[in-house]
Design an enzyme around this catalytic site. Sequence first.
Site, PDB file in Angstrom:
ATOM      1  N   HIS A 221       0.839  -1.202   0.000  1.00 46.40           N
ATOM      2  CA  HIS A 221       0.000   0.000   0.000  1.00 46.40           C
ATOM      3  C   HIS A 221       0.878   1.257   0.000  1.00 46.40           C
ATOM      4  O   HIS A 221       0.702   2.147  -0.837  1.00 46.40           O
ATOM      5  CB  HIS A 221      -0.926  -0.040   1.235  1.00 46.40           C
ATOM      6  CG  HIS A 221      -1.727   1.201   1.462  1.00 46.40           C
ATOM      7  ND1 HIS A 221      -3.081   1.267   1.173  1.00 46.40           N
ATOM      8  CD2 HIS A 221      -1.393   2.422   1.936  1.00 46.40           C
ATOM      9  CE1 HIS A 221      -3.518   2.476   1.474  1.00 46.40           C
ATOM     10  NE2 HIS A 221      -2.511   3.197   1.940  1.00 46.40           N
ATOM     11  N   GLU A 222       1.809   1.322   0.929  1.00 45.38           N
ATOM     12  CA  GLU A 222       2.645   2.537   1.029  1.00 45.38           C
ATOM     13  C   GLU A 222       3.508   2.712  -0.216  1.00 45.38           C
ATOM     14  O   GLU A 222       3.673   3.818  -0.720  1.00 45.38           O
ATOM     15  CB  GLU A 222       3.508   2.508   2.293  1.00 45.38           C
ATOM     16  CG  GLU A 222       2.722   2.448   3.605  1.00 45.38           C
ATOM     17  CD  GLU A 222       1.628   3.496   3.719  1.00 45.38           C
ATOM     18  OE1 GLU A 222       1.688   4.533   3.033  1.00 45.38           O
ATOM     19  OE2 GLU A 222       0.687   3.255   4.498  1.00 45.38           O
TER      20      GLU A 222
ATOM     21  N   HIS B 121       1.628   4.181  -3.061  1.00 41.51           N
ATOM     22  CA  HIS B 121       1.344   5.618  -2.945  1.00 41.51           C
ATOM     23  C   HIS B 121       2.306   6.461  -3.786  1.00 41.51           C
ATOM     24  O   HIS B 121       1.955   7.547  -4.234  1.00 41.51           O
ATOM     25  CB  HIS B 121       1.418   6.077  -1.486  1.00 41.51           C
ATOM     26  CG  HIS B 121       0.104   6.006  -0.764  1.00 41.51           C
ATOM     27  ND1 HIS B 121      -1.072   6.459  -1.313  1.00 41.51           N
ATOM     28  CD2 HIS B 121      -0.211   5.541   0.466  1.00 41.51           C
ATOM     29  CE1 HIS B 121      -2.060   6.278  -0.445  1.00 41.51           C
ATOM     30  NE2 HIS B 121      -1.577   5.712   0.636  1.00 41.51           N
TER      31      HIS B 121
ATOM     32  N   ASP C 198      -4.498   0.536  -1.993  1.00 45.03           N
ATOM     33  CA  ASP C 198      -5.007  -0.748  -1.482  1.00 45.03           C
ATOM     34  C   ASP C 198      -4.972  -1.818  -2.577  1.00 45.03           C
ATOM     35  O   ASP C 198      -4.560  -2.956  -2.339  1.00 45.03           O
ATOM     36  CB  ASP C 198      -6.461  -0.596  -1.010  1.00 45.03           C
ATOM     37  CG  ASP C 198      -6.565   0.020   0.379  1.00 45.03           C
ATOM     38  OD1 ASP C 198      -5.534   0.106   1.081  1.00 45.03           O
ATOM     39  OD2 ASP C 198      -7.688   0.404   0.771  1.00 45.03           O
TER      40      ASP C 198
ATOM     41  N   GLU D 116      -5.952   6.356  -1.902  1.00 54.05           N
ATOM     42  CA  GLU D 116      -5.921   5.239  -0.954  1.00 54.05           C
ATOM     43  C   GLU D 116      -6.436   3.953  -1.608  1.00 54.05           C
ATOM     44  O   GLU D 116      -5.894   2.876  -1.365  1.00 54.05           O
ATOM     45  CB  GLU D 116      -6.750   5.572   0.292  1.00 54.05           C
ATOM     46  CG  GLU D 116      -6.227   6.769   1.076  1.00 54.05           C
ATOM     47  CD  GLU D 116      -4.810   6.563   1.595  1.00 54.05           C
ATOM     48  OE1 GLU D 116      -4.413   5.402   1.810  1.00 54.05           O
ATOM     49  OE2 GLU D 116      -4.096   7.573   1.758  1.00 54.05           O
TER      50      GLU D 116
HETATM   51 ZN    ZN Z   1      -2.482   5.195   2.332  1.00 57.35          ZN
END
Ligand code: ZN
Length: 677
Positions: free
Chosen positions: A517-518, A521, A582, A578
Site C-alpha cells: 500500500h505505502e 502511494h 489498497d 488510498e
Molecule cells: Zn495510504
Amino acid sequence: MKRVAYAFAFVVCPLAVALTYGQQKTAESAPRSQSGLELSAIDRSADPCTDFYQYACGAWVANNPIPPDRSRWGRFDELQDHNNEILRKVLDAAAASPSGDNQKIGDYYASCMDESAINAKGVAPLAPLFSKIDAVKSAADLAPVVAALHTLQVNVLFGFGSEADFKDASLQMAIADQGGMGLPERDYYLRTDDKSAALRTQYVAHVGKMLALAGAPPDQAAGAAQKVMAIETALAKGALDVTTRRDPTKVYHKLTPPELQALTPQFQWQKYFEGIGAPPIYALNVTEPDFFKAMGQLLASTPIDDLKTYLRWQLIHSSAVILPAAFVNENFAFYGKALTGAQELRPRWKRCVQYTNGDLGEALGQAFVKDAFGPEAKADTLKMVHEIESALDKDIQSLSWMTPKTKEEALVKLHAVSDKIGYPDKWRDYSALTIVRGDALGNSERANAFEFHRQLAKIGKPTDKTEWEMTPPTVNAYYNPLENNINFPAGILQPPFYNAKNDPAVNYGAAGAVVGHELTHGFDDQGRQFDSRGNLKDWWTPQDASAFTERAQCFVNEYSNFTAVDDLKLNGKLTLGENTADNGGLRLALMAYMATTATKPATLDGFTPEQRFFLGFGQIWCEHSRPEIARMLAQTDPHSPGKARVNGVVSNMPEFAKAFSCKADAPMVRQTQCRVW
Ligand SMILES: [Zn+2]
C-alpha cells in the site's frame, strides 16, 4: 499533546486515519490457530464469494461490540490499545521515579494524571494570553497576538510552519496554509442538508458553552458564539475542500513576503514573522492565495471585538483537553459525542498516554521499541519490503498500458525509494524542552512551542529525510511523496499485521499488503506527480498520463458506489489515492508471496495458501463504526471504510475468485475489474 504539529494534509499518505476520540478494552486471546489467522473472526455462514468482508470478519464484528468510549472499533484500535498498555507501564514507572531520561515523560504523565490539581487551577494558566487578546485595539495590532497563539499551536486564522519546497524538495521552506476553523473541514460550514445544519447548531451552542465556562457572561455567550461562527464561515468560504487539496498543484504557490503582504494588506506579516521568531524568509508557499485574500477582507470587515472573541474561543478550544473537567466534558460532548458518536469519555490514563506520546513521542517510543520490537522483526520486515519492491519492479516492466519511456522513469523512482522500519536511527533531542511536575497546561504549551520552533528552524535548511512523522508505538504507516520514502513504525509491525510465528501467507496478506500500500502511494494519482527526488515534476508522457487517468477513473466509479452510512456514498475522488494503494498493494504482496521460497503448506486451518493470504488481508480491516463517525469520515477521510477496503480490492482480483472458486457472476467478481498497478 492534543494538537499535533501543524499537519499539511497532502504531505504524508498514512494507511489509516488516526482518531482522537474513543478507546477500547483489551482483546481476549483466543487459542492460536496453526496459520495465525483469527479463526474465531470468521463468519462460516457467509459466502466468501458474496461478501468476503462478512466472511473474514463477520464473527469478529458480532463478538466485539464498539466500547462506549469509542466511536469506531477495529483491529487497528485493538492493537493500539495493546501498545498503549505497554506505554502505560513505562509511564507509571517513570512517574513513580522520574529521573534521567525518564524525567520528562514521567513528570509530563504524572501532571496530566493529576486532575485535582488541574481543576484547582481553573483557567488561571490562560490568563496571560487572555490579557494579550484583551489588549488588542484594532486589526493592525493582531499580528503579534496571532504569532503568540501560533507558537502554542493555537491555529487561529491560518496555519504556519515549514515544508519541503515542492519544486526543490531537498530544501525546506516556510508555508502558510488555510486554517482557523473548529469544524473538521470547510464544507461543514457550507452544506445545506438538515444533518449538517443541525450539527452547526450544536457547534454554535458548544462554542457558547465553552466561552461561558471561561468566564463570558452567560447572556452574552450565545451571541458571541454566533460571531465566532460567522468568522469561521468566512474563512471556510475562502478555503479549499478536502478533495481539491489532494491535488499538489492546487496547494503550491511560491510567493515572496511582499507578494503575500499585497494579498493581505490588512495583516502585518513582518510583525507576525518577528513574533514567531522566524528565520529570514525570502519565499514561502502560500498554499491558497484566495484564502489569504478572504482572510484579509474578513479582518477589514469584522468588528475588532468579534475577532477578539474568536481568538479567545480558539485558545480555549485548543487547550480544552488539559483544562478542568468542565471543559474536558463539554469538549467531549461536541467532538466526541455529537461529531463521532462516542458515548463516554475515555479513562484519563488513556488520554494522558496519548498526549505524552503526542508531545514526547520519541522519548516514550524508545522504551516501547525495547519492549516490543526486536532486531528479528526489523530484519524480517525489511526482507519483505525488498521482495515487494521487486514485485513492483516486475509489475512495471510487464504493464501493457505504459510505454517504455515512462516505465524507465517509473523504475528510477522505484529504485530511489528508501525504506524506514520501526524507529528513527537518531532519536529527537528534547533537552531544550522543560517539563515541570504539577504544571500540566504549561507542559503542553511548552511542548507545543518546542515543536513549533523546531519546525521553523528548518526553514532554508536541507530536508532531513531521516526524520519520522509518526512515533514508534503508532499503529499506522505512511509514504512521504516529498521524500520518496516508506515508513513503518514498530507499532504496526505486531499481530495481527505481523507475527514471526505466523504462516507466511498470513504475514504477506496483512503486513505485506501494508507495505505494498505505502509503496503504491508513490505511484497513485497524487504520488505519481512527484519524481524520484520528491520534486513535483511531470515524468509521464501525455499518452501514459491519460492511460493512467482512464484506469484510475475505474476506481473512482467503483468506490463511489459504496454506501458509507444511510444514503451517503463514499467520495470516489477523495479516496482515489488510498483505493489505488489498497489495490496495488495487495497485488504486489501476492506477487511477493508467490515468489518466496518460504514453505507453503497445502492446507492449514482448512485453507489453501491463497485463501490464507486473502484472509490475512481481510482480517486486518475488521471494524465497525457508529453512524456519526461513519458520516464524518466519508466527508473528510481519504480512506474508505474497512468493508470497502476489503471487498473493493478482492473483487478486482481474478486471483481471489480462483482461490475461493467463485462463479463468474458472483458479487465478489466485478464485471469490470479495475487495475492500475
Ligand atoms: Zn495510504
